[in-house]
Design a protein around this motif. Structure first.
Motif, PDB file in Angstrom:
ATOM      1  N   THR A   1      59.610 -48.065 -51.372  1.00 63.02           N
ATOM      2  CA  THR A   1      60.536 -47.944 -52.512  1.00 63.02           C
ATOM      3  C   THR A   1      61.789 -47.138 -52.153  1.00 63.02           C
ATOM      4  N   TYR A   2      61.565 -46.017 -51.457  1.00 63.60           N
ATOM      5  CA  TYR A   2      62.682 -45.096 -51.190  1.00 63.60           C
ATOM      6  C   TYR A   2      62.985 -44.967 -49.694  1.00 63.60           C
ATOM      7  N   ALA A   3      62.604 -45.994 -48.928  1.00 63.96           N
ATOM      8  CA  ALA A   3      62.771 -45.923 -47.468  1.00 63.96           C
ATOM      9  C   ALA A   3      64.219 -45.678 -47.065  1.00 63.96           C
ATOM     10  N   SER A   4      65.164 -46.176 -47.871  1.00 63.64           N
ATOM     11  CA  SER A   4      66.579 -46.025 -47.498  1.00 63.64           C
ATOM     12  C   SER A   4      67.113 -44.634 -47.829  1.00 63.64           C
ATOM     13  N   VAL A   5      66.343 -43.843 -48.558  1.00 68.17           N
ATOM     14  CA  VAL A   5      66.857 -42.562 -49.051  1.00 68.17           C
ATOM     15  C   VAL A   5      66.065 -41.358 -48.531  1.00 68.17           C
ATOM     16  N   ILE A   6      64.717 -41.444 -48.644  1.00 67.80           N
ATOM     17  CA  ILE A   6      63.889 -40.263 -48.360  1.00 67.80           C
ATOM     18  C   ILE A   6      63.548 -40.157 -46.874  1.00 67.80           C
TER      19      ILE A   6
ATOM     20  N   PHE B   1      52.297 -41.726 -52.381  1.00 60.93           N
ATOM     21  CA  PHE B   1      53.582 -41.158 -51.951  1.00 60.93           C
ATOM     22  C   PHE B   1      54.031 -41.662 -50.581  1.00 60.93           C
ATOM     23  N   HIS B   2      53.099 -41.924 -49.661  1.00 62.25           N
ATOM     24  CA  HIS B   2      53.516 -42.532 -48.392  1.00 62.25           C
ATOM     25  C   HIS B   2      54.130 -43.908 -48.667  1.00 62.25           C
ATOM     26  N   THR B   3      53.497 -44.651 -49.573  1.00 72.01           N
ATOM     27  CA  THR B   3      54.025 -45.979 -49.916  1.00 72.01           C
ATOM     28  C   THR B   3      55.420 -45.857 -50.532  1.00 72.01           C
ATOM     29  N   ALA B   4      55.552 -44.909 -51.471  1.00 73.64           N
ATOM     30  CA  ALA B   4      56.856 -44.731 -52.134  1.00 73.64           C
ATOM     31  C   ALA B   4      57.924 -44.319 -51.121  1.00 73.64           C
ATOM     32  N   PHE B   5      57.583 -43.386 -50.235  1.00 68.91           N
ATOM     33  CA  PHE B   5      58.563 -42.888 -49.261  1.00 68.91           C
ATOM     34  C   PHE B   5      58.932 -43.983 -48.255  1.00 68.91           C
ATOM     35  N   GLN B   6      57.938 -44.805 -47.878  1.00 73.01           N
ATOM     36  CA  GLN B   6      58.175 -45.780 -46.801  1.00 73.01           C
ATOM     37  C   GLN B   6      58.669 -47.139 -47.296  1.00 73.01           C
TER      38      GLN B   6
ATOM     39  N   ALA C   1      60.535 -35.598 -55.437  1.00 71.62           N
ATOM     40  CA  ALA C   1      61.304 -36.265 -54.377  1.00 71.62           C
ATOM     41  C   ALA C   1      61.601 -37.712 -54.788  1.00 71.62           C
ATOM     42  N   CYS C   2      60.569 -38.382 -55.324  1.00 74.19           N
ATOM     43  CA  CYS C   2      60.750 -39.769 -55.767  1.00 74.19           C
ATOM     44  C   CYS C   2      61.802 -39.863 -56.866  1.00 74.19           C
ATOM     45  N   LEU C   3      61.727 -38.958 -57.849  1.00 74.40           N
ATOM     46  CA  LEU C   3      62.635 -39.054 -58.995  1.00 74.40           C
ATOM     47  C   LEU C   3      64.062 -38.660 -58.643  1.00 74.40           C
TER      48      LEU C   3
END
Lengths: 128, 418
Positions: free
Chosen positions: B234-239, B227-232, B195-197
């Motif tokens: 780094t990728y908050a605008s996308v995921i 992954f919560h950190t990445a989703f919320q 999901a991140c990539l």
């Protein structure tokens, strides 16, 4: 009758020898299975490839000392500290000895003298 | 004196002959013992290599229909374009030439555990003293889902390239949906890494719309902090992350994914179905009669099936509760190899085996995290249990971990296949 008897005895003897040979051959040196669990990251028989630390040829005291230090003071950013914490001091001793002796440990964990050449086949398989 | 000795010898030979029936066949005592392995992934390859390396008197035959193994590990980096298929494609040559493993390029289709024989698609019958199954995973069917059209990419190879094409096909501002099955499944952090990539790739290509992540689990299964950190952040605008959400069916003619919360219309989808042991495990009777059983029950001291003697299961198909990953598969294979060698020598398995997991997940194009745990055998329960203080994830992703990821993978590939 006597002859066939002797044949039978010889057969049984041969069978016993075969079994003994097979068993002696296969008795895993102490620490081998434990040490093999380092190889995923540090290479088969401790011969690392591509940027990871190799364990083959390191001294027993160096490997033992490092791992004991790691598990006594786990730093959150160090993956190896968590790995070290998984093993007892005795297990770490076995692994360190295994790598330091190139796998030339006996079934009880005592390193065999380096002058002992009776074990060359096993040594060779570890050098593969 | 003579007669006394003779009696002792006769007694000994009687014992030996009786011992021949159990646990070793007389054949296995007299001729070279035969180990047959089905499946040449991380588990099967490691088992074949280590049995031969540790005891070259044992014959090992590996049955694998594919000419190479394509690693799931690092395959998300092929999806992003950072790596090529050739980087994750591994040959079996070293198993054959360096260790003397016999490779049979065929598919195992039948197992006769009574007469200890495996039959293959091409009609070959291969006898064994010990059989090791390492077939990886099989997928649940989802109504309307055709993996040839909507890829899972949870077995690397053509599916990996299909996913890569899919990510490239997302229109600017479009919606990419991926689904995560109920645990246990292969590679616990893998779907979150993906999901991140996907989000990272879309952001870098300035095509980012939405990446909808449907998770059948109630929360992130592995590395929750990472992954919560990445989703919320780094990728908050996308995921968009939706826990407790299952895919019930797919209507791809209308590009619609039907979930337990209702239908979602998307531009591209990567559905990872629920997983179970590879087909050959079920057909060999190792799952028992309960159709709800997904994984083979085995003894973690030697990975022998608790239902069918002399058949062992390692890797993703085993049901010990240890995570399903290439690193763990390698780890289990060594325990099994050691136990087989001891078995042929008439010895019991190591009573206290240890296994471990370590894995790195790319989080962005330049950073990675890690996850690790050590397992020890718990004699009281007969299970492999995480050793206290060993289960941990990296505090934060870093470029240093990203670099270490390639060192880890390179060694793991080499330790398993060469």
């Amino acid at each position: 009758m006597m002859k066939s008897h002797r044949k039978y005895l010889a057969g049984a003897g041969a069978l016993a020898l075969l079994l003994a040979a097979a068993a002696a051959d296969a008795a895993p040196p102490a620490g081998r299975l434990l040490a093999a669990q380092c190889a995923q990251c540090h290479g088969t028989n401790g011969q690392a490839v591509g940027g990871m630390e190799k364990l083959a040829g390191e001294s027993e005291s160096e490997i033992y000392g490092e791992l004991i230090k790691m598990k006594a003071n786990i730093k959150p950013n160090e993956i190896m500290h968590r790995q070290a914490a998984g093993y007892t001091d005795a297990q770490i001793r076995l692994m360190a000895r295994y790598y330091a002796t190139g796998g030339k440990t006996t079934a009880t964990g005592t390193p065999t003298p380096s002058s002992n050449t009776g074990d060359s086949r096993r040594r060779k398989s570890h050098d593969d | 004196m003579f007669s006394h000795n003779r009696r002792k010898l006769l007694q000994a030979s009687g014992v030996l002959l009786a011992a021949g029936a159990f646990p070793l066949s007389l054949r296995a005592q007299l001729a070279a013992p035969r180990v047959v392995v089905i499946g040449g992934g991380f588990a099967g390859a490691t088992l074949a290599k280590y049995v031969r390396m540790w005891n070259p008197k044992i014959q090992v035959t590996l049955i694998e229909p594919n000419p190479t193994h394509v690693s799931c590990i690092l395959s998300n980096l092929v999806m992003t374009g950072a790596m090529a298929m050739t980087d994750i494609t591994i040959r079996y040559d070293n198993l054959r030439t360096k260790y003397g493993v016999t490779i049979v390029a065929d598919r195992a289709i039948g197992i006769d555990p009574v007469n200890r024989k495996v039959s293959t698609q091409n009609g070959t019958v291969i006898p064994y003293d010990k059989l090791v199954l390492a077939p990886g995973i099989d997928f649940d069917a989802i109504p309307g889902l055709d993996p040839a059209v909507v890829p899972h990419a949870w077995q690397a190879g053509p599916q990996t390239l299909a996913l890569k094409g899919l990510v490239q096909s997302v229109p600017a501002g479009g919606t990419f949906l991926m689904s995560i099955p109920k645990a246990p499944y292969r590679c616990p952090p893998g779907p979150y890494e993906r999901a991140c990539l996907v989000a990272d790739t879309l952001l870098r290509n300035r095509r980012a719309g939405k990446v909808i992540v449907l998770d059948a689990n109630t929360d992130v299964v592995a590395e929750p902090h990472t992954f919560h950190t990445a989703f919320q952040t780094t990728y908050a605008s996308v995921i968009e992350y939706h826990p407790s959400t299952t895919v019930d069916s797919v209507d791809w003619a209308n590009k619609t994914i039907n979930t337990n919360w209702g239908p979602i219309r998307v531009d591209a989808a990567n559905i990872i179905p629920g997983q179970r042991a590879g087909k050959v495990v079920a057909s060999a009777g190792l799952l028992g009669r309960d159709p709800a059983t997904r994984w083979a029950s085995v003894n973690p001291l030697n990975y022998e099936s608790t239902l069918v003697p002399n058949v062992h299961v390692i890797g993703d198909s085993q049901g010990t509760g240890q995570p399903k990953s290439g690193h763990m598969a390698n780890s289990e294979a060594k325990v099994c190899a050691d136990a087989l060698i001891r078995y042929f020598a008439g010895e019991a398995p190591d009573p206290a085996p240890m296994t471990n997991s370590a894995c790195y997940s790319p989080i962005t194009a330049k950073t990675a995290s890690w996850l690790t745990v050590v397992f020890g055998y718990d004699a009281a329960t007969g299970l492999m249990k995480p050793v206290p203080n060993t289960l941990a994830e990296a505090p934060s992703p870093s470029s240093e971990h990203y670099k270490d990821m390639f060192g880890w993978a390179k060694n793991l590939f080499a330790d398993s296949f060469s």
